[in-house]
Design a protein around this motif. Sequence first.
Motif, PDB file in Angstrom:
ATOM      1  N   GLU A 167     -24.228 -34.903  29.190  1.00  0.00           N
ATOM      2  CA  GLU A 167     -24.225 -34.058  30.380  1.00  0.00           C
ATOM      3  C   GLU A 167     -23.676 -32.674  30.066  1.00  0.00           C
ATOM      4  O   GLU A 167     -24.181 -31.658  30.558  1.00  0.00           O
ATOM      5  CB  GLU A 167     -23.384 -34.720  31.470  1.00  0.00           C
ATOM      6  CG  GLU A 167     -23.419 -33.994  32.793  1.00  0.00           C
ATOM      7  CD  GLU A 167     -22.623 -34.705  33.856  1.00  0.00           C
ATOM      8  OE1 GLU A 167     -22.547 -34.192  34.984  1.00  0.00           O
ATOM      9  OE2 GLU A 167     -22.063 -35.783  33.548  1.00  0.00           O
ATOM     10  N   GLU A 168     -22.651 -32.591  29.227  1.00  0.00           N
ATOM     11  CA  GLU A 168     -22.107 -31.287  28.844  1.00  0.00           C
ATOM     12  C   GLU A 168     -23.119 -30.467  28.034  1.00  0.00           C
ATOM     13  O   GLU A 168     -23.195 -29.250  28.171  1.00  0.00           O
ATOM     14  CB  GLU A 168     -20.817 -31.481  28.037  1.00  0.00           C
ATOM     15  CG  GLU A 168     -19.647 -32.006  28.869  1.00  0.00           C
ATOM     16  CD  GLU A 168     -18.398 -32.231  28.030  1.00  0.00           C
ATOM     17  OE1 GLU A 168     -18.505 -32.080  26.786  1.00  0.00           O
ATOM     18  OE2 GLU A 168     -17.349 -32.544  28.611  1.00  0.00           O
ATOM     19  N   LYS A 169     -23.906 -31.143  27.202  1.00  0.00           N
ATOM     20  CA  LYS A 169     -24.929 -30.429  26.437  1.00  0.00           C
ATOM     21  C   LYS A 169     -25.998 -29.848  27.359  1.00  0.00           C
ATOM     22  O   LYS A 169     -26.510 -28.758  27.114  1.00  0.00           O
ATOM     23  CB  LYS A 169     -25.570 -31.372  25.421  1.00  0.00           C
ATOM     24  CG  LYS A 169     -24.677 -31.708  24.247  1.00  0.00           C
ATOM     25  CD  LYS A 169     -25.396 -32.640  23.281  1.00  0.00           C
ATOM     26  CE  LYS A 169     -24.494 -33.014  22.100  1.00  0.00           C
ATOM     27  NZ  LYS A 169     -25.173 -33.962  21.172  1.00  0.00           N
ATOM     28  N   ARG A 170     -26.329 -30.566  28.408  1.00  0.00           N
ATOM     29  CA  ARG A 170     -27.339 -30.055  29.333  1.00  0.00           C
ATOM     30  C   ARG A 170     -26.837 -28.847  30.106  1.00  0.00           C
ATOM     31  O   ARG A 170     -27.635 -28.011  30.542  1.00  0.00           O
ATOM     32  CB  ARG A 170     -27.744 -31.159  30.312  1.00  0.00           C
ATOM     33  CG  ARG A 170     -28.612 -32.232  29.699  1.00  0.00           C
ATOM     34  CD  ARG A 170     -29.274 -33.077  30.777  1.00  0.00           C
ATOM     35  NE  ARG A 170     -28.293 -33.812  31.562  1.00  0.00           N
ATOM     36  CZ  ARG A 170     -27.893 -35.040  31.300  1.00  0.00           C
ATOM     37  NH1 ARG A 170     -28.394 -35.685  30.243  1.00  0.00           N
ATOM     38  NH2 ARG A 170     -27.005 -35.645  32.055  1.00  0.00           N
ATOM     39  N   LEU A 171     -25.525 -28.742  30.283  1.00  0.00           N
ATOM     40  CA  LEU A 171     -24.979 -27.610  31.031  1.00  0.00           C
ATOM     41  C   LEU A 171     -24.978 -26.321  30.230  1.00  0.00           C
ATOM     42  O   LEU A 171     -24.960 -25.226  30.817  1.00  0.00           O
ATOM     43  CB  LEU A 171     -23.552 -27.938  31.503  1.00  0.00           C
ATOM     44  CG  LEU A 171     -23.423 -29.069  32.541  1.00  0.00           C
ATOM     45  CD1 LEU A 171     -21.958 -29.361  32.812  1.00  0.00           C
ATOM     46  CD2 LEU A 171     -24.139 -28.716  33.825  1.00  0.00           C
ATOM     47  N   HIS A 172     -24.975 -26.400  28.903  1.00  0.00           N
ATOM     48  CA  HIS A 172     -24.907 -25.206  28.052  1.00  0.00           C
ATOM     49  C   HIS A 172     -26.258 -24.960  27.384  1.00  0.00           C
ATOM     50  O   HIS A 172     -27.060 -25.880  27.186  1.00  0.00           O
ATOM     51  CB  HIS A 172     -23.817 -25.377  26.988  1.00  0.00           C
ATOM     52  CG  HIS A 172     -22.445 -25.595  27.560  1.00  0.00           C
ATOM     53  ND1 HIS A 172     -21.720 -24.595  28.171  1.00  0.00           N
ATOM     54  CD2 HIS A 172     -21.673 -26.720  27.634  1.00  0.00           C
ATOM     55  CE1 HIS A 172     -20.563 -25.079  28.578  1.00  0.00           C
ATOM     56  NE2 HIS A 172     -20.506 -26.363  28.269  1.00  0.00           N
TER      57      HIS A 172
ATOM     58  N   LYS B  65     -21.199 -38.625  28.997  1.00  0.00           N
ATOM     59  CA  LYS B  65     -20.429 -37.418  29.324  1.00  0.00           C
ATOM     60  C   LYS B  65     -20.795 -36.267  28.383  1.00  0.00           C
ATOM     61  O   LYS B  65     -20.990 -35.125  28.830  1.00  0.00           O
ATOM     62  CB  LYS B  65     -18.939 -37.731  29.229  1.00  0.00           C
ATOM     63  CG  LYS B  65     -18.041 -36.610  29.697  1.00  0.00           C
ATOM     64  CD  LYS B  65     -16.582 -37.036  29.660  1.00  0.00           C
ATOM     65  CE  LYS B  65     -15.668 -35.915  30.126  1.00  0.00           C
ATOM     66  NZ  LYS B  65     -14.234 -36.328  30.083  1.00  0.00           N
ATOM     67  N   SER B  66     -20.900 -36.554  27.082  1.00  0.00           N
ATOM     68  CA  SER B  66     -21.257 -35.502  26.123  1.00  0.00           C
ATOM     69  C   SER B  66     -22.688 -35.019  26.342  1.00  0.00           C
ATOM     70  O   SER B  66     -22.978 -33.819  26.211  1.00  0.00           O
ATOM     71  CB  SER B  66     -21.095 -36.027  24.691  1.00  0.00           C
ATOM     72  OG  SER B  66     -21.952 -37.136  24.464  1.00  0.00           O
TER      73      SER B  66
ATOM     74  N   GLU C 146     -18.703 -42.246  27.078  1.00  0.00           N
ATOM     75  CA  GLU C 146     -18.468 -41.010  26.340  1.00  0.00           C
ATOM     76  C   GLU C 146     -19.793 -40.349  25.948  1.00  0.00           C
ATOM     77  O   GLU C 146     -19.934 -39.121  25.979  1.00  0.00           O
ATOM     78  CB  GLU C 146     -17.633 -41.299  25.094  1.00  0.00           C
ATOM     79  CG  GLU C 146     -16.183 -41.672  25.384  1.00  0.00           C
ATOM     80  CD  GLU C 146     -15.414 -40.522  26.011  1.00  0.00           C
ATOM     81  OE1 GLU C 146     -15.758 -39.352  25.724  1.00  0.00           O
ATOM     82  OE2 GLU C 146     -14.488 -40.793  26.796  1.00  0.00           O
TER      83      GLU C 146
ATOM     84  N   CYS D 199     -27.641 -41.761  34.453  1.00  0.00           N
ATOM     85  CA  CYS D 199     -27.356 -41.179  33.142  1.00  0.00           C
ATOM     86  C   CYS D 199     -28.439 -41.453  32.102  1.00  0.00           C
ATOM     87  O   CYS D 199     -28.603 -40.659  31.169  1.00  0.00           O
ATOM     88  CB  CYS D 199     -26.007 -41.686  32.630  1.00  0.00           C
ATOM     89  SG  CYS D 199     -24.605 -41.249  33.677  1.00  0.00           S
TER      90      CYS D 199
ATOM     91  N   THR E 272     -28.868 -24.096  24.403  1.00  0.00           N
ATOM     92  CA  THR E 272     -29.010 -24.377  22.982  1.00  0.00           C
ATOM     93  C   THR E 272     -29.179 -23.056  22.218  1.00  0.00           C
ATOM     94  O   THR E 272     -29.362 -21.983  22.810  1.00  0.00           O
ATOM     95  CB  THR E 272     -30.214 -25.283  22.735  1.00  0.00           C
ATOM     96  OG1 THR E 272     -31.410 -24.624  23.197  1.00  0.00           O
ATOM     97  CG2 THR E 272     -30.068 -26.604  23.487  1.00  0.00           C
TER      98      THR E 272
END
Length: 283
Positions: free
Chosen positions: A162-167, A159-160, A156, A19, A169
Amino acid sequence: MRVKKQKRHRRAVRFYTACFGFREPFKIFCDGTFVHHLVVNRITPADTALTNILGAPVKLFTTRCVLAELKSLGGNYQESLNAANNLFTARCDHETRKSAEDCITEVIGENNPEHFFVATQDADMRRSLQKIPGVPLIFALRNALFLEQPSSFQREFAKSAEEKRLHMTDLEYNMLRQGKKRKLSDVKQGDSSNASEGETDDVSQAQIINTNLQRNGSDVKDKVRFKRKKAKGPNPLSVKKKKKKPVDTITTLGKENKNGEGTVRSRKRSRKRSRKNVVVGNA
């Protein structure tokens, strides 16, 4: 119990490497309290003990502020000061001496860009560093070393992130929209110039569809038929040739011929010797 502790340590190290990008050899920031505990409890060599709990080679660091703090504590900490002098010195750029906690906190920064593990016996310092993402903490109890599990705040944050990398910008989304607009404008310009070519293409496609209808009786195109692979023989180059058995001429001479011509007798040639100038004795 020891196996469970090793599993927990490996799980925590895997979390920080996956991470937050920690890589071997791991860099460990040691303050004065941790060095003094190692010296008092004879946990030596320290790098070997830390390598055992992290499962990877390590490098031990300290700062000039930590060394100055140990020096100011007097002769009782002289052995700890000598041990701390053998560690690598990290750059802190403090002209006036600060406390070890303030110095280490400033070097770590907001997101620990140098990927340091922090080894300390100060509970308040560990509690404050748990609020910084990506800071693993090491402490000692008597003659055993422990790696703290990641805090809920660090989990946390990972996790956040990782979620930003999936979407995408906003910048990436705008770049994608501009690229689509350019492609549409290029297609419109090409349609006007290739109108005549498109009519001929439509005719050729209609002819292909008609031929398919005549063959299959439906508007489904011909399916691609693949040839089945047949079983092939062995590679002649990899097959060994049969060895010819040596024929024993002496044993085969006495056997019968297969054509029924009788037996073949083995004849032994005798060497004839000529006797010349034989001297005959007197009778």
